[in-house]
Design a protein around this motif. Structure first.
Motif, PDB file in Angstrom:
ATOM      1  N   VAL A 184       0.766  -1.262  -0.093  1.00  0.00           N
ATOM      2  CA  VAL A 184       0.055   0.042  -0.015  1.00  0.00           C
ATOM      3  C   VAL A 184       0.922   1.137  -0.129  1.00  0.00           C
ATOM      4  O   VAL A 184       1.854   1.391   0.864  1.00  0.00           O
ATOM      5  CB  VAL A 184      -0.850   0.198   1.118  1.00  0.00           C
ATOM      6  CG1 VAL A 184      -1.546   1.230   1.379  1.00  0.00           C
ATOM      7  CG2 VAL A 184      -1.970  -1.138   1.181  1.00  0.00           C
ATOM      8  N   ASN A 185       0.787   2.083  -1.085  1.00  0.00           N
ATOM      9  CA  ASN A 185       1.632   3.243  -1.183  1.00  0.00           C
ATOM     10  C   ASN A 185       3.119   2.800  -1.114  1.00  0.00           C
ATOM     11  O   ASN A 185       4.033   3.524  -0.382  1.00  0.00           O
ATOM     12  CB  ASN A 185       1.188   4.296  -0.086  1.00  0.00           C
ATOM     13  CG  ASN A 185      -0.140   4.755  -0.460  1.00  0.00           C
ATOM     14  OD1 ASN A 185      -0.570   4.882  -1.336  1.00  0.00           O
ATOM     15  ND2 ASN A 185      -0.691   4.956   1.070  1.00  0.00           N
ATOM     16  N   GLU A 186       3.536   1.722  -1.785  1.00  0.00           N
ATOM     17  CA  GLU A 186       4.957   1.245  -1.759  1.00  0.00           C
ATOM     18  C   GLU A 186       5.558   0.535  -0.719  1.00  0.00           C
ATOM     19  O   GLU A 186       6.621   0.557  -0.500  1.00  0.00           O
ATOM     20  CB  GLU A 186       5.744   2.065  -2.605  1.00  0.00           C
ATOM     21  CG  GLU A 186       5.273   2.584  -3.973  1.00  0.00           C
ATOM     22  CD  GLU A 186       6.430   3.488  -4.557  1.00  0.00           C
ATOM     23  OE1 GLU A 186       7.439   4.170  -3.830  1.00  0.00           O
ATOM     24  OE2 GLU A 186       6.152   3.807  -5.891  1.00  0.00           O
ATOM     25  N   ASN A 187       4.597   0.565   0.239  1.00  0.00           N
ATOM     26  CA  ASN A 187       4.963  -0.039   1.731  1.00  0.00           C
ATOM     27  C   ASN A 187       4.320  -1.542   1.653  1.00  0.00           C
ATOM     28  O   ASN A 187       3.218  -1.707   1.761  1.00  0.00           O
ATOM     29  CB  ASN A 187       4.657   0.861   2.841  1.00  0.00           C
ATOM     30  CG  ASN A 187       5.046   2.139   2.776  1.00  0.00           C
ATOM     31  OD1 ASN A 187       6.445   2.152   2.744  1.00  0.00           O
ATOM     32  ND2 ASN A 187       4.690   3.218   2.885  1.00  0.00           N
ATOM     33  N   LYS A 188       5.263  -2.510   2.232  1.00  0.00           N
ATOM     34  CA  LYS A 188       4.739  -3.889   2.331  1.00  0.00           C
ATOM     35  C   LYS A 188       3.970  -3.875   3.815  1.00  0.00           C
ATOM     36  O   LYS A 188       4.344  -3.571   4.881  1.00  0.00           O
ATOM     37  CB  LYS A 188       5.870  -4.924   2.434  1.00  0.00           C
ATOM     38  CG  LYS A 188       5.192  -6.319   2.468  1.00  0.00           C
ATOM     39  CD  LYS A 188       6.346  -7.385   2.371  1.00  0.00           C
ATOM     40  CE  LYS A 188       5.836  -8.678   2.675  1.00  0.00           C
ATOM     41  NZ  LYS A 188       6.909  -9.875   2.813  1.00  0.00           N
ATOM     42  N   VAL A 189       2.693  -4.364   3.565  1.00  0.00           N
ATOM     43  CA  VAL A 189       1.456  -4.554   4.618  1.00  0.00           C
ATOM     44  C   VAL A 189       1.422  -5.943   4.919  1.00  0.00           C
ATOM     45  O   VAL A 189       0.759  -6.099   6.097  1.00  0.00           O
ATOM     46  CB  VAL A 189       0.608  -3.499   4.637  1.00  0.00           C
ATOM     47  CG1 VAL A 189       1.002  -2.070   4.671  1.00  0.00           C
ATOM     48  CG2 VAL A 189      -0.374  -3.706   3.355  1.00  0.00           C
ATOM     49  N   TYR A 190       1.237  -6.616   4.117  1.00  0.00           N
ATOM     50  CA  TYR A 190       0.892  -8.143   4.134  1.00  0.00           C
ATOM     51  C   TYR A 190       1.802  -8.940   3.455  1.00  0.00           C
ATOM     52  O   TYR A 190       2.154  -8.470   2.317  1.00  0.00           O
ATOM     53  CB  TYR A 190      -0.446  -8.365   3.796  1.00  0.00           C
ATOM     54  CG  TYR A 190      -1.487  -8.002   4.760  1.00  0.00           C
ATOM     55  CD1 TYR A 190      -1.976  -8.446   6.063  1.00  0.00           C
ATOM     56  CD2 TYR A 190      -2.250  -6.647   4.736  1.00  0.00           C
ATOM     57  CE1 TYR A 190      -2.709  -7.936   7.031  1.00  0.00           C
ATOM     58  CE2 TYR A 190      -3.069  -6.120   5.410  1.00  0.00           C
ATOM     59  CZ  TYR A 190      -3.701  -7.006   6.900  1.00  0.00           C
ATOM     60  OH  TYR A 190      -4.305  -6.427   7.386  1.00  0.00           O
ATOM     61  N   PRO A 191       1.837 -10.177   3.866  1.00  0.00           N
ATOM     62  CA  PRO A 191       1.267 -11.072   5.011  1.00  0.00           C
ATOM     63  C   PRO A 191       2.084 -10.741   6.202  1.00  0.00           C
ATOM     64  O   PRO A 191       3.210  -9.974   6.246  1.00  0.00           O
ATOM     65  CB  PRO A 191       1.651 -12.604   4.633  1.00  0.00           C
ATOM     66  CG  PRO A 191       2.471 -12.635   3.441  1.00  0.00           C
ATOM     67  CD  PRO A 191       2.842 -11.305   2.979  1.00  0.00           C
ATOM     68  N   ILE A 192       0.953 -10.773   7.381  1.00  0.00           N
ATOM     69  CA  ILE A 192       1.695 -10.710   8.926  1.00  0.00           C
ATOM     70  C   ILE A 192       1.802 -11.932   9.639  1.00  0.00           C
ATOM     71  O   ILE A 192       1.068 -12.783   9.228  1.00  0.00           O
ATOM     72  CB  ILE A 192       0.958  -9.557   9.289  1.00  0.00           C
ATOM     73  CG1 ILE A 192      -0.529 -10.113   9.386  1.00  0.00           C
ATOM     74  CG2 ILE A 192       0.974  -8.250   8.703  1.00  0.00           C
ATOM     75  CD1 ILE A 192      -1.179  -9.402  10.396  1.00  0.00           C
TER      76      ILE A 192
END
Length: 270
Positions: A118-126
């Protein structure tokens, strides 16, 4: 290894949206910009849509006048389309690239999920235990969102043999994804990271007004997670729910939340 038997087609793409036509969604437009957009069968389910269903070439557009729970939609499609080797599921706001599709289609894994940015930032997987974003080299022990997940037919049958359906129909909106990964963890299924997509995530990008639709649905998710998946959630989760209910007291929300707790089931229309 996935069984590439002659009587099964390769891959079914599943896209679920709310009252939209295919071309109105980022997912369908970016999918069609790849070579696979015309090669793979696509089911596009539009919830709460007043138009007509239709089939055109490789696209099956299903117009549902009802606003069905997401878990019910996913199970309906998976239960009624059994002639594919694998199934890829997307929300309507994912940016799909050809490299990702190709890597998944060539994969022999029972289940794989992409790195979600999201917006070039990895947010998943967690990580299931820590809720922290996992490194791209890690396989297993994590959870992710529905969009981009790829399930093999064999895995679908394995989950159904244990639980009856792939998705837990107690959940209506939020929680359909994490509850699936908790089921997979209980079954000892190894989830593999494969490829990368960019996505718009309302749960990360927005602050919800108390007692609005998404705020209530998140509340229902927390109630159901506490009741049905205590191993994967803090016992203080229900305390947080109670605090929210009283701090942002609303008679309608309070009544519906109690109903979810008693019935052990949420509804997307509540």
């Amino acid at each position: 290894m996935i069984d590439m038997s002659l009587d099964k087609k390769s891959t079914l793409i599943i896209i679920v949206a709310l009252d939209k036509k295919p071309q109105q969604t980022l997912t369908y437009r970016t999918l069609c910009s790849t070579k696979y957009g015309q090669q793979l069968d696509i089911i596009f389910w539009s919830n709460k849509h007043k138009g007509q269903s239709f089939k055109k070439e490789n696209l099956n557009f299903i117009s549902s006048p009802q606003n069905l729970n997401l878990s019910q939609v996913y199970n309906n499609i998976l239960n009624n389309n059994l002639n594919y080797v694998r199934y890829m599921i997307f929300d309507d706001d994912s940016n799909i690239n050809e490299e990702y599709l190709e890597s998944v289609i060539k994969s022999n894994s029972e289940i794989c999920v992409p790195e979600v940015e999201v917006n070039e930032n990895k947010v998943y997987p967690i990580c299931i235990k820590s809720n922290r974003v996992v490194d791209s080299t890690v396989d297993g022990g994590f959870k992710s969102i529905n969009s981009g997940i790829c399930l093999s037919y064999k895995l679908i049958e394995k989950i159904k043999a244990e639980y009856g359906n792939v998705y837990d129909e107690k959940f209506s909106f939020y929680g359909t994804d994490f509850s699936l990964f908790y089921r997979l963890d209980k079954l000892g299924v190894k989830v593999v990271q494969q490829g990368k997509i960019s996505h718009s995530l309302s749960r990360l990008e927005s602050i919800y007004e108390p007692n609005c639709f998404r705020w209530r649905q998140k509340l229902y998710e927390n109630i159901l997670m506490w009741r049905n998946y205590p191993k994967y959630n803090s016992p203080t989760l229900i305390i947080k729910v109670i605090v929210k209910l009283f701090v942002y007291f609303d008679r309608k929300t309070f009544r519906k939340a109690v109903g979810v707790l008693i019935r052990n089931r949420a509804d997307i229309n509540e």
